[in-house]
Motif scaffolding. Structure first.
Motif, PDB file in Angstrom:
ATOM      1  N   GLY A   1       0.803  -1.220   0.000  1.00 23.39           N
ATOM      2  CA  GLY A   1       0.000   0.000   0.000  1.00 23.39           C
ATOM      3  C   GLY A   1       0.833   1.265   0.000  1.00 23.39           C
ATOM      4  O   GLY A   1       0.370   2.322   0.431  1.00 23.39           O
ATOM      5  N   SER A   2       2.071   1.170  -0.482  1.00 23.71           N
ATOM      6  CA  SER A   2       2.980   2.320  -0.405  1.00 23.71           C
ATOM      7  C   SER A   2       2.649   3.374  -1.457  1.00 23.71           C
ATOM      8  O   SER A   2       1.855   3.130  -2.372  1.00 23.71           O
ATOM      9  CB  SER A   2       4.425   1.860  -0.584  1.00 23.71           C
ATOM     10  N   CYS A   3       3.342   4.518  -1.347  1.00 20.18           N
ATOM     11  CA  CYS A   3       3.179   5.592  -2.331  1.00 20.18           C
ATOM     12  C   CYS A   3       4.061   5.354  -3.544  1.00 20.18           C
ATOM     13  O   CYS A   3       4.072   6.166  -4.456  1.00 20.18           O
ATOM     14  CB  CYS A   3       3.521   6.933  -1.703  1.00 20.18           C
ATOM     15  N   ASN A   4       4.823   4.291  -3.523  1.00 18.70           N
ATOM     16  CA  ASN A   4       5.768   3.875  -4.571  1.00 18.70           C
ATOM     17  C   ASN A   4       7.139   4.529  -4.438  1.00 18.70           C
ATOM     18  O   ASN A   4       8.038   4.233  -5.220  1.00 18.70           O
ATOM     19  CB  ASN A   4       5.233   4.087  -5.995  1.00 18.70           C
ATOM     20  N   GLY A   5       7.298   5.419  -3.468  1.00 15.54           N
ATOM     21  CA  GLY A   5       8.623   6.002  -3.231  1.00 15.54           C
ATOM     22  C   GLY A   5       9.622   4.926  -2.816  1.00 15.54           C
ATOM     23  O   GLY A   5      10.763   4.897  -3.293  1.00 15.54           O
ATOM     24  N   CYS A   6       9.197   4.047  -1.934  1.00 16.13           N
ATOM     25  CA  CYS A   6      10.092   2.967  -1.496  1.00 16.13           C
ATOM     26  C   CYS A   6      10.413   2.037  -2.661  1.00 16.13           C
ATOM     27  O   CYS A   6      11.542   1.550  -2.778  1.00 16.13           O
ATOM     28  CB  CYS A   6       9.454   2.189  -0.352  1.00 16.13           C
ATOM     29  N   GLU A   7       9.433   1.807  -3.542  1.00 15.81           N
ATOM     30  CA  GLU A   7       9.686   0.919  -4.694  1.00 15.81           C
ATOM     31  C   GLU A   7      10.766   1.509  -5.603  1.00 15.81           C
ATOM     32  O   GLU A   7      11.597   0.783  -6.144  1.00 15.81           O
ATOM     33  CB  GLU A   7       8.403   0.721  -5.507  1.00 15.81           C
TER      34      GLU A   7
ATOM     35  N   VAL B   1      10.087  -2.326   4.924  1.00 16.00           N
ATOM     36  CA  VAL B   1      10.902  -1.250   4.332  1.00 16.00           C
ATOM     37  C   VAL B   1      10.166   0.084   4.415  1.00 16.00           C
ATOM     38  O   VAL B   1       9.044   0.210   3.901  1.00 16.00           O
ATOM     39  CB  VAL B   1      11.229  -1.582   2.864  1.00 16.00           C
ATOM     40  N   GLY B   2      10.804   1.062   5.049  1.00 19.74           N
ATOM     41  CA  GLY B   2      10.254   2.412   5.096  1.00 19.74           C
ATOM     42  C   GLY B   2       9.466   2.699   6.363  1.00 19.74           C
ATOM     43  O   GLY B   2       9.055   1.792   7.090  1.00 19.74           O
ATOM     44  N   ASP B   3       9.265   3.986   6.597  1.00 16.61           N
ATOM     45  CA  ASP B   3       8.574   4.407   7.817  1.00 16.61           C
ATOM     46  C   ASP B   3       7.114   3.971   7.835  1.00 16.61           C
ATOM     47  O   ASP B   3       6.558   3.676   8.899  1.00 16.61           O
ATOM     48  CB  ASP B   3       8.657   5.934   7.954  1.00 16.61           C
ATOM     49  N   CYS B   4       6.487   3.907   6.659  1.00 18.02           N
ATOM     50  CA  CYS B   4       5.085   3.485   6.621  1.00 18.02           C
ATOM     51  C   CYS B   4       4.946   2.035   7.047  1.00 18.02           C
ATOM     52  O   CYS B   4       3.973   1.654   7.692  1.00 18.02           O
ATOM     53  CB  CYS B   4       4.513   3.661   5.221  1.00 18.02           C
ATOM     54  N   ALA B   5       5.924   1.210   6.660  1.00 13.34           N
ATOM     55  CA  ALA B   5       5.858  -0.212   7.011  1.00 13.34           C
ATOM     56  C   ALA B   5       6.077  -0.413   8.507  1.00 13.34           C
ATOM     57  O   ALA B   5       5.679  -1.424   9.066  1.00 13.34           O
ATOM     58  CB  ALA B   5       6.911  -0.978   6.212  1.00 13.34           C
TER      59      ALA B   5
ATOM     60  N   GLY C   1       3.299   5.372   9.092  1.00 14.59           N
ATOM     61  CA  GLY C   1       3.889   6.610   8.570  1.00 14.59           C
ATOM     62  C   GLY C   1       2.860   7.697   8.348  1.00 14.59           C
ATOM     63  O   GLY C   1       1.988   7.930   9.189  1.00 14.59           O
ATOM     64  N   VAL C   2       2.951   8.321   7.191  1.00 15.24           N
ATOM     65  CA  VAL C   2       2.036   9.435   6.898  1.00 15.24           C
ATOM     66  C   VAL C   2       0.596   8.961   6.689  1.00 15.24           C
ATOM     67  O   VAL C   2      -0.321   9.772   6.653  1.00 15.24           O
ATOM     68  CB  VAL C   2       2.498  10.225   5.653  1.00 15.24           C
ATOM     69  N   PHE C   3       0.430   7.644   6.541  1.00 15.22           N
ATOM     70  CA  PHE C   3      -0.915   7.109   6.326  1.00 15.22           C
ATOM     71  C   PHE C   3      -1.538   6.577   7.616  1.00 15.22           C
ATOM     72  O   PHE C   3      -2.657   6.046   7.597  1.00 15.22           O
ATOM     73  CB  PHE C   3      -0.882   5.977   5.294  1.00 15.22           C
ATOM     74  N   ALA C   4      -0.816   6.698   8.719  1.00 15.41           N
ATOM     75  CA  ALA C   4      -1.323   6.168   9.985  1.00 15.41           C
ATOM     76  C   ALA C   4      -2.667   6.817  10.323  1.00 15.41           C
ATOM     77  O   ALA C   4      -2.851   8.019  10.171  1.00 15.41           O
ATOM     78  CB  ALA C   4      -0.318   6.446  11.103  1.00 15.41           C
TER      79      ALA C   4
ATOM     80  N   PRO D   1      14.468   1.726   8.263  1.00 12.06           N
ATOM     81  CA  PRO D   1      13.758   3.013   8.330  1.00 12.06           C
ATOM     82  C   PRO D   1      14.109   3.928   7.157  1.00 12.06           C
ATOM     83  O   PRO D   1      15.069   3.704   6.431  1.00 12.06           O
ATOM     84  CB  PRO D   1      14.260   3.595   9.658  1.00 12.06           C
ATOM     85  N   GLY D   2      13.312   4.975   7.029  1.00 12.87           N
ATOM     86  CA  GLY D   2      13.562   5.982   6.000  1.00 12.87           C
ATOM     87  C   GLY D   2      12.294   6.243   5.217  1.00 12.87           C
ATOM     88  O   GLY D   2      11.390   5.423   5.179  1.00 12.87           O
ATOM     89  N   CYS D   3      12.261   7.408   4.609  1.00 12.65           N
ATOM     90  CA  CYS D   3      11.091   7.770   3.800  1.00 12.65           C
ATOM     91  C   CYS D   3      11.557   8.477   2.532  1.00 12.65           C
ATOM     92  O   CYS D   3      11.499   9.689   2.463  1.00 12.65           O
ATOM     93  CB  CYS D   3      10.130   8.666   4.595  1.00 12.65           C
ATOM     94  N   PRO D   4      11.961   7.709   1.543  1.00 11.85           N
ATOM     95  CA  PRO D   4      12.201   6.258   1.572  1.00 11.85           C
ATOM     96  C   PRO D   4      13.652   5.974   1.960  1.00 11.85           C
ATOM     97  O   PRO D   4      14.491   6.865   1.897  1.00 11.85           O
ATOM     98  CB  PRO D   4      11.960   5.873   0.103  1.00 11.85           C
ATOM     99  N   PRO D   5      13.966   4.725   2.346  1.00  9.30           N
ATOM    100  CA  PRO D   5      15.371   4.376   2.587  1.00  9.30           C
ATOM    101  C   PRO D   5      16.143   4.348   1.265  1.00  9.30           C
ATOM    102  O   PRO D   5      15.602   3.978   0.236  1.00  9.30           O
ATOM    103  CB  PRO D   5      15.302   2.981   3.213  1.00  9.30           C
TER     104      PRO D   5
HETATM  105  S1  SF4 Z   1       7.986   5.429   3.732  1.00  7.53           S
HETATM  106 FE1  SF4 Z   1       7.803   7.303   2.492  1.00  7.53          FE
HETATM  107  S2  SF4 Z   1       8.396   6.661   0.413  1.00  7.53           S
HETATM  108 FE2  SF4 Z   1       7.930   4.771   1.575  1.00  7.53          FE
HETATM  109  S3  SF4 Z   1       5.750   4.344   1.159  1.00  7.53           S
HETATM  110 FE3  SF4 Z   1       5.830   5.615   3.033  1.00  7.53          FE
HETATM  111  S4  SF4 Z   1       5.567   7.739   2.309  1.00  7.53           S
HETATM  112 FE4  SF4 Z   1       6.148   6.463   0.532  1.00  7.53          FE
END
Ligand code: SF4
Length: 184
Positions: free
Chosen positions: A53-59, A119-123, A127-130, A150-154
């Motif tokens: 369900g990511s924003c694709n930044g991590c991808e 992978v990432g703060d959302c996981a 993250g921003v979707f909490a 961690p990281g947004c994105p790592p």
């Molecule tokens: S951690 Fe940042 S880049 Fe990764 S899915 Fe969340 S908002 Fe997108």
């Protein structure tokens, strides 16, 4: 608008600088991942990426591991199309309600021993979707997570460092029979 166009013409790219050709630190890091994988698994590491369900930044950063700058397949790191061929599930994003079952079925289809890397703060915590009604939240609410990067994105280097830590420090034994705490 004109000012914005002029600025974009004179301004350089905002991306991170690419690793230098023949970057010794990168090559050493990737080689350590390969050695650790062969020691632990007897072969190279196979990774299945799951976007929960990511924003694709991590991808974008995960895909960068395979591009011409990093080209990590030269060290044996492989992304596979099926969870049945995977050792590691790299899971990105907050887990959305719509992706929960797919994520669980992907985990069940992955043979033991297997690891889950969030992978990432959302996981880690949504993250921003909490708090979104469409999200369950962290990956650990659905699957047993072995490592969080961690990281947004790592960055690709952070991803590689995380995979190395996973191979060197996480025990297979502690994974057996561990069940996630499910949240409704
Ligand atoms: S951690 Fe940042 S880049 Fe990764 S899915 Fe969340 S908002 Fe997108």
């Amino acid at each position: 608008m004109r000012r914005l166009l002029l600025k974009s013409l004179v301004q350089g790219p905002l991306t991170e600088p690419a690793p230098a050709a023949g970057d010794a630190a990168l090559a050493e890091l990737a080689a350590r991942v390969d050695r650790a994988s062969r020691r632990r698994l007897g072969r190279t590491l196979a990774i299945r990426e799951v976007d929960a369900g990511s924003c694709n930044g991590c991808e974008l950063e995960i895909h960068a591991l395979g591009n011409v700058l990093y080209d990590l397949e030269r060290f044996g790191l492989r992304f596979v199309a099926s969870p049945r061929h995977a050792d590691v599930l790299l899971v990105t994003g907050p887990v959305t309600s719509n992706m929960r079952e797919a994520l669980e079925r992907t985990y069940q289809a992955t043979p033991d021993p297997k690891w889950v890397v969030a992978v990432g703060d959302c996981a880690r915590d949504g993250g921003v979707f909490a708090g979104s009604a469409a999200c369950i939240g962290a990956v650990s609410a659905v699957l047993p997570v072995d490592l969080h990067i961690p990281g947004c994105p790592p960055s690709p280097i952070a991803l590689l460092t995380g995979l190395l830590a996973l191979l060197e420090e996480v025990s297979f034994d502690t994974r057996a029979g561990r069940a996630p705490e499910r949240q409704s």
